[in-house]
Design an enzyme around this catalytic site. Structure first.
Site, PDB file in Angstrom:
ATOM      1  N   THR A 280       0.733  -1.259  -0.085  1.00 56.76           N
ATOM      2  CA  THR A 280      -0.025  -0.027  -0.030  1.00 56.76           C
ATOM      3  C   THR A 280       0.756   1.541  -0.216  1.00 56.76           C
ATOM      4  OG1 THR A 280      -0.237  -0.035   2.455  1.00 56.76           O
ATOM      5  CG2 THR A 280      -2.042  -1.176   1.194  1.00 56.76           C
TER       6      THR A 280
ATOM      7  N   GLU B 244      -1.551  -8.030   9.732  1.00 55.79           N
ATOM      8  CA  GLU B 244      -2.669  -8.893  10.186  1.00 55.79           C
ATOM      9  C   GLU B 244      -2.779 -10.126   9.612  1.00 55.79           C
ATOM     10  OE1 GLU B 244      -2.932  -5.130   9.859  1.00 55.79           O
ATOM     11  OE2 GLU B 244      -2.726  -5.408  11.919  1.00 55.79           O
TER      12      GLU B 244
ATOM     13  N   ASN C  35       2.937  -3.082  14.135  1.00 54.42           N
ATOM     14  CA  ASN C  35       2.479  -4.014  15.041  1.00 54.42           C
ATOM     15  C   ASN C  35       3.013  -5.533  14.910  1.00 54.42           C
ATOM     16  OD1 ASN C  35       0.345  -3.969  12.974  1.00 54.42           O
ATOM     17  ND2 ASN C  35      -0.181  -5.916  14.099  1.00 54.42           N
TER      18      ASN C  35
ATOM     19  N   ASP D  61      -2.276  -2.424  19.118  1.00 58.01           N
ATOM     20  CA  ASP D  61      -2.201  -2.192  17.465  1.00 58.01           C
ATOM     21  C   ASP D  61      -1.598  -0.836  17.228  1.00 58.01           C
ATOM     22  OD1 ASP D  61      -2.159  -2.857  14.971  1.00 58.01           O
ATOM     23  OD2 ASP D  61      -4.117  -2.062  14.795  1.00 58.01           O
TER      24      ASP D  61
ATOM     25  N   ARG E 169       1.053   6.358  16.192  1.00 61.25           N
ATOM     26  CA  ARG E 169      -0.232   5.911  16.808  1.00 61.25           C
ATOM     27  C   ARG E 169      -0.653   6.109  18.182  1.00 61.25           C
ATOM     28  NH1 ARG E 169      -1.898   2.238  12.280  1.00 61.25           N
ATOM     29  NH2 ARG E 169      -2.663   0.582  13.793  1.00 61.25           N
TER      30      ARG E 169
END
Lengths: 158, 598
Positions: free
Chosen positions: B179, B197, B281, B323, B350
């Site tokens: 991405t 993930e 993560n 996460d 984050r």
């Protein structure tokens, strides 16, 4: 990737080794894998007081919001790129549901390509498929509202 | 190569001086282009990632007169992140899957000079965690670089759109997707990988710009030879990392499916020759299943651009339990930090902390919350660099099958990938933020290659006491303080732009392009574009006129909750009914909108 890890988990999940080759990468139109479980009834869930559910339905809530929700949105309501399952389950049977989850599906909605992967080799989905169905059916029937339900027989308190 | 380069540039009205020389290397060419405000040569505006433009034709007094100059549909309905590049007379626009690329000739009525559409297996679509976004293209040496969803890196002839070479960076059947926007430095193009993930092991890889041959690959975790560290010379807060630092904080072989993906932004300091980025993560989201600090997930890396060898690392969130991917942009700026002139790196993580570091050696100078709602840690211990985690919000301490409530920020972070801007004029950072909290319940999961490896369920809702889900803030990175904060109804998921006209631009999820006063945050202009904005605002000059451009096209992680809206929180902290469905405000559609004064 470790084949050892993969194999161990696959074995725990009770899959035949051959199953690993089914749906490793989503192929459209893959036929449903029959599970050995008993077929779900029309109303597989128990809901009391609006948001207290049986442990299987609770597990379905949890599994749904770990994996399925990243496309199908919170509480089964759909997203900008995947349909609402609260709507879909008004139309499709539990057998069809299992077939689509195991085999995946592709579609095109007004130029928006929609692809659902095959989860046949995913123990985190297939081992809990009846529970996930139970949760979504409760949502679809309007028996259960949005948000986190409570467990009727809770192992631990929330 | 040289011929091609020359012809592209000769066509350019603004003219790129480096090209005429013919002998100019890609290095000096891009170094010059990133400083030329007429162009927008890389996604973050310049190597420092400042998203700042010296253009001032549009300024805080006249921005209210901004009008749509032209617009362009990409023909794709998924979430549109990133933004267009402008190189001379040519604008290069990208789209999410199928990753169409358009070259638009600005000198000929915005005619489409060429279009490239890769053929990719649609099977990659559902392996992407949060929509099929792509954060844009890179340009260098007469070529346009695209990292496709299926991890194929392609080099296209910038003049014709013809394929020059391809390289396969990963394997989607194992959950590896792409991405991120590539970045070119000298003779190498750098690209990361997505799939945290799915139990992917993250890495940044450098390819030769001329041939597509792999030059080096630095993993986020694994043996020293994989992660490209020198146990004696690579430092963590000034101390050598020691042997096996990428495996000795993992149980058994878990590092092999350890996550730490690299889907964010890369910045570069030419003097230090260091490339900076963050890792994501650790996999799974269930922290109980992966004891240890899980190094080097959640880590800021400073690597030698030529060899990939890490000079320093800093792990922000050891043993992540929420996460809080560390992939957000690393902005390089020369600041006075607490009175001392510093070659700084500023990062809005984050996890809700804004970090100011010395980018030469990785020393931690400032770590403060940039959203007052942040509660999972009281503060960062400046000696050890470790966040001081509050037990009540530790999803590990609360344990598997327990719903940990009221954690702020939510998994999407106080800020996600949407890049901030820095104005050397105001000395302020302009940060698009989320103001969202969550409940998080981890549970045991099994790993299967190419299948989701998540292991937690979570619900998100507005932060306590508020009726809004986002803020657009100005931040003083020297002191670690918010200067002003503008509340937004929804999370701000658009990259910001600061200009010498004392105007700051950003987009909103409802679809507004907004311009605010750089010193006060006062709104000066808004326009409702066709769809919600998760793209980044750019500016360029063409034919003597300054333009502002932004991609609309709602989606991405923000699109997951779009149809439904977020639910009310279970902890009873948020305002009832604070979240209104985004679908009541906007619908899908990829459109580029370009603004000018007349």
């Amino acid at each position: 990737m470790s084949f050892r890890i993969l194999f161990r988990h696959a074995a725990v999940a009770g899959f035949a080794a051959a199953a690993l080759f089914v749906g490793m990468f989503p192929a459209s139109g893959q036929s449903a894998q029959q599970t050995a479980s008993t077929p779900p009834s029309d109303k597989p869930y128990t809901v009391e007081d609006g948001n207290k559910v049986d442990p299987k339905t609770y597990n379905g809530y949890r599994r749904y919001h770990s994996i399925c929700h990243t496309c199908h949105g919170p509480d089964g309501l759909g997203s900008s790129f995947a349909p609402s399952l609260v709507d879909s389950l008004k139309r499709i049977s539990s057998d069809q549901f299992e077939g689509i989850v195991a085999g995946g599906v592709q579609g095109n909605n007004g130029g928006n390509i929609r692809v659902m992967p095959a989860f046949a080799s995913d123990p985190n989905v297939m081992d809990h498929i009846l529970d996930i169905y139970s949760y979504l059916k409760a949502r679809s029937d309007g028996a259960l509202g949005r948000g986190r339900p409570e467990r009727l027989v809770a192992a631990k308190t929330n | 190569m040289k011929m091609r380069l020359k012809s592209v540039l000769c066509a350019s009205a603004v003219g790129v001086v480096a090209l005429a020389a013919g002998q100019a290397s890609a290095n000096s060419e891009l170094l010059k282009m990133q400083k030329d405000p007429n162009q927008w040569a890389m996604q973050l505006g310049n190597y420092s990632g400042q998203r700042y433009s010296e253009l001032n034709q549009i300024n805080k007094d006249n921005v209210k007169n901004l009008k749509v100059a032209w617009s362009f549909s990409t023909g794709v309905l998924r979430g549109h992140e990133g933004g267009p590049l402008v190189i001379g007379d040519m604008m290069f626009v990208h789209a999410p899957f199928p990753n169409t690329v358009f070259a638009i000739d600005l000198a000929n009525g915005n005619r489409i000079a060429w279009k490239y559409e890769p053929k990719q297996d649609a099977g990659v679509i559902p392996v992407m965690c949060c929509d099929t976004v792509n954060r844009g293209l890179a340009y260098a040496d007469g070529m346009v670089f695209l990292s496709q969803a299926d991890t194929t890196l392609v080099a296209l002839d910038a003049k014709t759109g013809k394929l020059v070479w391809t390289a396969k960076n990963g394997d989607p059947t194992k959950g590896e997707t792409s991405t991120a926007a590539p970045l070119v430095i000298k003779d190498k193009v750098y690209v990361g990988i997505s799939g945290g993930e799915f139990g992917v092991r993250g890495h940044v890889t450098a390819y030769d710009t001329k041939t597509g041959k792999q030059a080096w690959r630095g993993y986020s975790m694994g043996p020293d030879s994989d992660i490209l560290v020198d146990p004696e010379k690579t430092t963590h807060l000034g101390k050598p990392v020691g042997k096996d630092s990428g495996t000795n904080t993992w149980q058994g072989d878990q590092w092999k499916i350890g996550g730490g993906t690299t889907w964010g932004w890369y910045t570069y300091d030419p003097e230090l020759n260091l490339i900076y980025y963050g890792s994501g993560n650790p996999s799974t989201w269930n922290p109980v299943q992966r004891p240890g600090d899980n190094r080097w997930s959640m880590t800021i890396f400073a690597r030698d651009a030529d060899t990939g060898m890490a000079k320093w690392v800093y792990q922000m969130t050891p043993h992540d339990e929420w996460d809080y991917d560390g992939i957000n942009e690393m902005i390089l700026a020369d600041l006075d930090v607490k009175g001392k002139p510093t070659k700084a790196l500023v990062h809005f993580d984050r996890n809700g902390f804004g970090y100011t570091m010395d980018r030469t050696n990785g020393a931690l100078l400032v770590a403060e919350k940039y959203d007052p709602a942040v509660n999972w840690a009281t503060h960062v211990d400046m000696a050890t660099g470790r966040p001081q985690v509050v037990d009540k919000y530790s999803t590990h301490k609360q344990g598997e099958d327990v719903n940990t409530k009221g954690v702020c920020p939510a998994a999407l972070g106080s800020k996600d990938q949407q890049p901030s801007a820095y104005s050397p004029k105001s000395k302020l950072f302009y940060v698009p933020t989320n103001h969202v909290c969550m409940d998080y319940e981890p549970f045991k999961v099994a790993y299967a290659a190419g299948q989701p490896y998540v292991g937690a369920t979570l619900s998100m809702y507005p932060a306590p006491g508020g009726t809004h889900l986002g803020n657009f803030i100005a931040w003083d990175a020297s002191e670690g303080k918010i200067k002003w904060s503008v509340p937004e109804q929804f999370s701000v998921w658009s990259g910001a732009l600061a200009t010498a006209g004392d105007v700051v631009f950003y987009g909103t999820l409802e679809g507004y392009l907004k311009a605010v006063d750089a010193s006060s945050g006062k709104e000066l202009f808004r326009f409702k574009t066709p769809s919600g904005i998760i793209g980044n605002v750019n500016t360029y000059m063409h034919g003597g006129k300054q333009y502002v451009a932004v991609l609309s096209g709602v989606g991405g992680w923000a699109g997951i909750g779009m149809a439904a809206g977020l639910q009310e929180d279970t902890a009873g902290l948020g305002a009832v009914g604070a979240y209104k469905q985004l679908s009541n405000y906007t619908q899908l559609g990829g459109v580029l909108t370009v603004f000018s004064l007349d």
